[in-house]
Scaffold this motif. Structure first.
Motif, short mmCIF file in Angstrom:
data_model
loop_
_atom_site.label_atom_id
_atom_site.label_comp_id
_atom_site.label_asym_id
_atom_site.label_seq_id
_atom_site.Cartn_x
_atom_site.Cartn_y
_atom_site.Cartn_z
N UNK A 218 0.84 -1.18 0.00
CA UNK A 218 0.00 0.00 0.00
C UNK A 218 0.89 1.25 0.00
N UNK A 219 0.27 2.39 -0.33
CA UNK A 219 0.98 3.66 -0.25
C UNK A 219 1.72 4.06 -1.51
N UNK A 220 1.32 3.49 -2.67
CA UNK A 220 2.00 3.86 -3.92
C UNK A 220 1.86 5.34 -4.22
N UNK A 221 0.72 5.95 -3.82
CA UNK A 221 0.49 7.36 -4.12
C UNK A 221 1.49 8.27 -3.40
N UNK A 222 1.80 7.95 -2.16
CA UNK A 222 2.70 8.79 -1.38
C UNK A 222 4.15 8.37 -1.50
N UNK A 223 4.39 7.16 -2.01
CA UNK A 223 5.75 6.66 -2.08
C UNK A 223 6.22 6.04 -0.79
N UNK A 224 5.34 5.97 0.21
CA UNK A 224 5.67 5.38 1.51
C UNK A 224 5.05 3.98 1.55
N UNK A 225 5.71 3.02 0.93
CA UNK A 225 5.13 1.69 0.76
C UNK A 225 5.15 0.89 2.06
N UNK A 226 4.13 0.07 2.22
CA UNK A 226 4.09 -0.83 3.37
C UNK A 226 3.22 -2.04 3.04
N UNK A 227 3.49 -3.14 3.72
CA UNK A 227 2.63 -4.31 3.70
C UNK A 227 1.78 -4.28 4.96
N UNK A 228 0.55 -4.74 4.87
CA UNK A 228 -0.31 -4.83 6.05
C UNK A 228 -0.50 -6.30 6.41
N UNK A 229 -0.07 -6.62 7.62
CA UNK A 229 -0.13 -8.00 8.09
C UNK A 229 -1.16 -8.07 9.21
N UNK A 230 -2.22 -8.84 8.98
CA UNK A 230 -3.34 -8.93 9.92
C UNK A 230 -3.28 -10.29 10.60
N UNK A 231 -3.29 -10.30 11.93
CA UNK A 231 -3.20 -11.56 12.66
C UNK A 231 -3.73 -11.38 14.08
N UNK A 232 -3.96 -12.50 14.74
CA UNK A 232 -4.25 -12.47 16.17
C UNK A 232 -2.92 -12.64 16.89
N UNK A 233 -2.35 -11.55 17.33
CA UNK A 233 -1.01 -11.56 17.89
C UNK A 233 -1.02 -12.12 19.30
N UNK A 234 0.03 -12.84 19.64
CA UNK A 234 0.12 -13.45 20.96
C UNK A 234 -0.02 -12.36 22.04
N UNK A 235 -0.85 -12.65 23.04
CA UNK A 235 -1.05 -11.71 24.13
C UNK A 235 -2.10 -10.66 23.85
N UNK A 236 -2.73 -10.70 22.67
CA UNK A 236 -3.78 -9.75 22.31
C UNK A 236 -5.08 -10.52 22.08
N UNK A 237 -6.15 -10.00 22.64
CA UNK A 237 -7.43 -10.70 22.56
C UNK A 237 -8.04 -10.62 21.17
N UNK A 238 -7.81 -9.52 20.46
CA UNK A 238 -8.43 -9.32 19.16
C UNK A 238 -7.38 -9.20 18.07
N UNK A 239 -7.78 -9.61 16.87
CA UNK A 239 -6.88 -9.51 15.72
C UNK A 239 -6.67 -8.04 15.35
N UNK A 240 -5.51 -7.74 14.80
CA UNK A 240 -5.19 -6.36 14.42
C UNK A 240 -4.19 -6.38 13.28
#
Length: 270
Positions: A218-240
């Motif tokens: 994401x972020x091709x328009x601004x040139x600040x590219x990033x991947x978004x990784x969605x998961x239920x992280x250890x120690x967290x009740x909800x996915x983020x």
């Protein structure tokens, strides 16, 4: 980050607004104040300051033009209040309301252009594939601590996929909360995200690949590219979702392809 250009623009805009206010006051005094002889000084100053404001507005932000009009209106308003002149009071009120309202509307309308201008120099990153042992020492130490904390075992024996990214733009200093070093490690059915911020703070999260999704870049328009990784992280009740900054190079593309392959394998293994 170099703030001198922005500071000089702000100082210049403030000076122009004050000039508009002063010239508006002088013109209103010439026209409406009792015991004064109408002269041309106020008109000359108002025309000069208005011309300067228009030129500055065209070069910086068009909202400066109606803001100058509102300032001149305040000059009329002051004269109307001081000398009890209704015409000056009404004229000043109308100019102030119209100018300030127009300035707000123009400021909002030009917000996308300002964001585009601010992002014209991308917050560049350099991305590479590597073995976990080849990570930057700060990331390697954080990885070892995280591996021990969650009892993940020997990652090197689990055919790890490892990608490191670092902030690589000498022209723009990172904000304290920005990630200057990051890594994403896939091994043994887990995904590990490591972040080192410019402030020195370090963060790590771990999630199961079978509960993870990947999108981007994401972020091709601004040139600040990033991947978004969605998961239920250890120690967290909800996915983020977490962002992992990348560049546009071949290493990023190879990593994304391999990441998707491992996600597919993890789901099929259920």
């Amino acid at each position: 980050m170099n703030t001198k250009p922005k500071a000089s623009v702000a100082i210049g805009a403030t000076a122009l607004i004050l000039a508009d206010l002063t010239s508006g006051y002088l013109l209103a005094t010439d026209l409406f104040a009792p015991h004064t002889t109408p002269g041309s000084l106020g008109m000359i100053l108002l025309l000069a300051s208005t011309a300067a404001t228009v030129l500055a507005g065209l070069k910086t932000n068009t909202a400066l033009v109606p803001a100058g009009l509102a300032a001149a209106g305040l000059g009329f308003l002051v004269v109307g209040l001081v000398y009890g002149n209704t015409v000056s009071l009404v004229a000043g009120l109308c100019l102030s309301v119209f100018g300030s309202t127009s300035a707000v509307l123009l400021w909002r309308a030009t917000a996308p252009h300002r964001r585009a201008a601010n992002s014209s120099a991308p917050r560049a990153r350099a991305t590479r594939l590597c073995e976990p042992a080849q990570l930057d020492t700060q990331l390697l130490g954080l990885l070892e601590t995280t591996t021990s904390r969650y009892s993940l075992g020997d990652l090197h024996a689990l055919s790890p996929l490892c990608c490191e990214t670092r902030y690589d733009n000498a022209r723009i200093a990172p904000a304290p909360w920005q990630t200057v070093l990051g890594a994403c490690v896939l091994a043994g059915g887990v995904v590990i995200l490591l972040d080192v911020h410019a402030s020195g703070d370090r963060y790590a999260v771990v999630g199961r690949l079978s509960q993870t999704t990947l999108s981007g870049p994401h972020g091709q328009e601004s040139g600040d590219l990033c991947l978004r990784i969605h998961s239920t992280w250890f120690g967290h009740a909800e996915a983020a979702s977490r962002e992992f900054g990348v560049d546009e190079g071949q290493a990023m593309q190879t990593f994304v392809t391999a990441f998707h392959e491992r996600l597919t394998s993890a789901r099929h293994a259920l």
